[in-house]
Every structure is written in structure tokens, then in C-alpha cells.
Design a protein around this motif. Structure first.
Motif, PDB file in Angstrom:
ATOM      1  N   ASP A  65      24.500  44.391 -14.210  1.00  0.00           N
ATOM      2  CA  ASP A  65      24.728  45.653 -14.011  1.00  0.00           C
ATOM      3  C   ASP A  65      26.377  46.059 -13.909  1.00  0.00           C
ATOM      4  OD1 ASP A  65      25.757  45.400 -11.524  1.00  0.00           O
ATOM      5  OD2 ASP A  65      23.789  46.101 -10.414  1.00  0.00           O
ATOM      6  N   PHE A  66      26.668  47.333 -13.894  1.00  0.00           N
ATOM      7  CA  PHE A  66      28.010  47.976 -13.987  1.00  0.00           C
ATOM      8  C   PHE A  66      29.046  47.375 -12.781  1.00  0.00           C
ATOM      9  CE2 PHE A  66      25.583  51.370 -16.311  1.00  0.00           C
ATOM     10  CZ  PHE A  66      25.942  50.595 -17.678  1.00  0.00           C
ATOM     11  N   SER A  67      28.334  46.854 -11.862  1.00  0.00           N
ATOM     12  CA  SER A  67      29.038  46.459 -10.683  1.00  0.00           C
ATOM     13  C   SER A  67      29.092  44.920 -10.761  1.00  0.00           C
ATOM     14  CB  SER A  67      28.183  46.461  -9.319  1.00  0.00           C
ATOM     15  OG  SER A  67      28.378  48.057  -9.208  1.00  0.00           O
ATOM     16  N   GLY A  68      28.620  44.020 -11.948  1.00  0.00           N
ATOM     17  CA  GLY A  68      28.587  42.677 -12.098  1.00  0.00           C
ATOM     18  C   GLY A  68      27.729  41.855 -11.397  1.00  0.00           C
ATOM     19  N   ASN A  69      26.667  42.701 -10.967  1.00  0.00           N
ATOM     20  CA  ASN A  69      25.393  41.910 -10.199  1.00  0.00           C
ATOM     21  C   ASN A  69      24.455  41.780 -11.230  1.00  0.00           C
ATOM     22  OD1 ASN A  69      26.525  42.403  -7.693  1.00  0.00           O
ATOM     23  ND2 ASN A  69      25.830  44.600  -7.654  1.00  0.00           N
ATOM     24  N   LEU A  70      24.026  40.658 -11.219  1.00  0.00           N
ATOM     25  CA  LEU A  70      22.820  39.992 -12.158  1.00  0.00           C
ATOM     26  C   LEU A  70      21.395  40.736 -11.637  1.00  0.00           C
ATOM     27  CD1 LEU A  70      23.172  37.962 -14.682  1.00  0.00           C
ATOM     28  CD2 LEU A  70      22.002  36.256 -13.191  1.00  0.00           C
ATOM     29  N   SER A 118      20.361  49.624 -22.063  1.00  0.00           N
ATOM     30  CA  SER A 118      20.976  50.303 -22.896  1.00  0.00           C
ATOM     31  C   SER A 118      21.408  49.448 -24.108  1.00  0.00           C
ATOM     32  CB  SER A 118      22.377  50.808 -22.418  1.00  0.00           C
ATOM     33  OG  SER A 118      23.088  51.329 -23.386  1.00  0.00           O
ATOM     34  N   VAL A 119      20.885  50.023 -25.179  1.00  0.00           N
ATOM     35  CA  VAL A 119      21.224  49.574 -26.624  1.00  0.00           C
ATOM     36  C   VAL A 119      22.391  49.978 -27.097  1.00  0.00           C
ATOM     37  CG1 VAL A 119      18.756  48.933 -26.913  1.00  0.00           C
ATOM     38  CG2 VAL A 119      19.568  50.794 -27.994  1.00  0.00           C
ATOM     39  N   ALA A 126      31.084  53.351 -21.497  1.00  0.00           N
ATOM     40  CA  ALA A 126      30.596  54.712 -21.822  1.00  0.00           C
ATOM     41  C   ALA A 126      29.114  54.732 -21.220  1.00  0.00           C
ATOM     42  CB  ALA A 126      30.623  54.844 -23.491  1.00  0.00           C
ATOM     43  N   VAL A 127      28.410  53.829 -21.112  1.00  0.00           N
ATOM     44  CA  VAL A 127      27.273  53.775 -20.687  1.00  0.00           C
ATOM     45  C   VAL A 127      27.305  54.101 -19.190  1.00  0.00           C
ATOM     46  CG1 VAL A 127      24.793  52.562 -20.200  1.00  0.00           C
ATOM     47  CG2 VAL A 127      26.162  52.196 -22.454  1.00  0.00           C
ATOM     48  N   VAL A 140      20.865  50.028 -14.063  1.00  0.00           N
ATOM     49  CA  VAL A 140      21.191  50.091 -15.855  1.00  0.00           C
ATOM     50  C   VAL A 140      22.121  48.904 -16.249  1.00  0.00           C
ATOM     51  CG1 VAL A 140      22.156  51.568 -17.617  1.00  0.00           C
ATOM     52  CG2 VAL A 140      20.972  52.628 -15.747  1.00  0.00           C
ATOM     53  N   VAL A 141      21.382  48.232 -17.375  1.00  0.00           N
ATOM     54  CA  VAL A 141      21.971  47.179 -17.783  1.00  0.00           C
ATOM     55  C   VAL A 141      22.245  47.200 -19.095  1.00  0.00           C
ATOM     56  CG1 VAL A 141      21.271  45.431 -16.034  1.00  0.00           C
ATOM     57  CG2 VAL A 141      19.851  45.879 -17.897  1.00  0.00           C
ATOM     58  N   MET A 142      22.940  46.300 -20.035  1.00  0.00           N
ATOM     59  CA  MET A 142      23.282  46.397 -21.327  1.00  0.00           C
ATOM     60  C   MET A 142      22.444  45.355 -21.924  1.00  0.00           C
ATOM     61  SD  MET A 142      25.656  48.833 -21.633  1.00  0.00           S
ATOM     62  CE  MET A 142      25.958  48.480 -23.429  1.00  0.00           C
ATOM     63  N   ALA A 143      21.840  45.778 -23.067  1.00  0.00           N
ATOM     64  CA  ALA A 143      20.842  44.568 -23.626  1.00  0.00           C
ATOM     65  C   ALA A 143      21.850  43.786 -24.374  1.00  0.00           C
ATOM     66  CB  ALA A 143      19.944  45.228 -24.854  1.00  0.00           C
TER      67      ALA A 143
END
Length: 190
Positions: A65-70, A118-119, A126-127, A140-143
């Protein structure tokens, strides 16, 4: 007065465009079910087999995620998980975010989790900025390519997977979901 008229016309045209685009995406995509995750027995919108076979196990993913958590799907075993593939540039995706926020608020205490995947190609900054502005109250994570491959092929976004408490794909939805759609999909397995 003329500016207000132009704005009204623009909003009306945008609404028509969204409705038509969503209908086209759903129609095109339902003719091409995923070979990897064709749902059966769970009543998904793209069921390819009406026999009562057990649904497929949802593919594992481990994304930051955006905090670096898995964020690992297996960490949510025992919960109903809504996995939504989306993008910041996808208007139907943006229109369904408030429904995901609301359904999570209402059902999280009963064992529901929502994960946005997010794709977007612009990258996490930006996401993350968008997710904060949209007040997304769920991870929210990045695909990555492996996730897209294991859940795909994803022919259209938004694409949403409803995963039951045992980690099985209960339903697959292609196209925009409303609050009522999401609530209806999860109520039977909460």
C-alpha cells in the motif's frame, strides 16, 4: 445564463457517455469470460458453467500500500473481500468508489474488506493523491503484471471480484457497480 446552459449540456452528455460506455464494456466483456477465473456455483455475472462446482480459489497477491505495508489476500482469510481493479482515468471506476466506501463502513464489523487494485501507469504518487481526495477508506495497492495475469485477463475496468470467507471467487463483475449491486452480492456470504 449561456455558461450555465453549456455546463448543463456537458453534464448531460457526460452522463450519456458513461452509460453507453459501461453498457458496451459489459456487453463486450461478458462474451469473453476469463479462462483463469470463470466463476461457477457462486452466481457471478459471468458464470460459464451452471453446474454446482466449487468456485475457484482466488489467486494470492502481495502488494504494497502507500505506506509500504504489504497487503496480502491470504491475510483476509475468514473475511468477505471485495477486490476492485480500477484506475483514476476510468469514469465508471470513479463513480463506484463512494459505493465501496459506504459498503465498507456499513459491513466491515461483520467481516467485509474492500481492496482497491489500481492499474494506473502514472505510479503510486498520483494514485495516492487521488485516493486521499476521494476519501477511500480501504486499502489501495498498485497492480503488477503477475497480479493482472493471475486475475485475468482483465478485459475491462472496473472489474470486481467478490471473494468468500474461504478465499474462493464467489462472483466476478465487469463494469460499474452501485451500492445496491455490491450489497446484494455480499449479503448471502457475510
Amino acid at each position: 445564463m449561456m455558461d450555465m446552459y453549456k455546463k448543463l449540456i456537458s453534464v448531460a452528455l457526460a452522463g450519456i457517455f458513461v452509460a453507453v460506455a459501461t453498457a458496451v464494456i459489459v456487453r463486450i466483456d461478458t462474451r469473453r469470460p476469463s479462462a483463469n477465473l470463470a466463476t461457477t456455483g457462486g452466481g457471478g455475472t459471468n458464470s460459464t458453467d451452471n453446474r454446482a462446482a466449487p468456485p475457484a480459489i482466488a489467486p494470492e497477491f502481495a502488494l504494497k500500500d502507500f505506506s509500504g505495508n504489504l497487503v496480502k489476500l491470504s491475510d483476509y482469510r475468514g473475511k468477505v473481500v471485495v477486490v476492485n481493479f480500477w484506475a483514476t482515468w476510468c469514469l465508471p471506476c470513479l463513480m463506484e468508489i463512494p459505493a465501496f466506501v459506504k459498503v465498507r463502513e456499513k459491513y466491515q464489523a461483520r467481516g467485509l474488506e474492500v481492496i482497491g487494485v489500481s492499474v494506473d501507469e502514472e505510479g503510486p504518487d498520483a494514485v495516492q493523491s487521488f485516493a486521499e481526495r476521494a476519501r477511500m477508506n480501504y486499502p489501495v495497492v498498485m497492480a503488477n503484471p503477475d497480479t493482472l495475469k493471475s486475475y485475468g485477463p482483465i478485459h475491462a475496468i472496473p472489474t470486481t471480484f467478490i471473494i468468500d470467507r474461504e478465499g474462493r471467487v464467489y462472483q466476478t463483475h465487469r463494469g460499474m457497480l452501485t451500492y445496491d449491486n455490491i450489497e446484494s452480492a455480499i449479503k448471502g456470504i457475510l
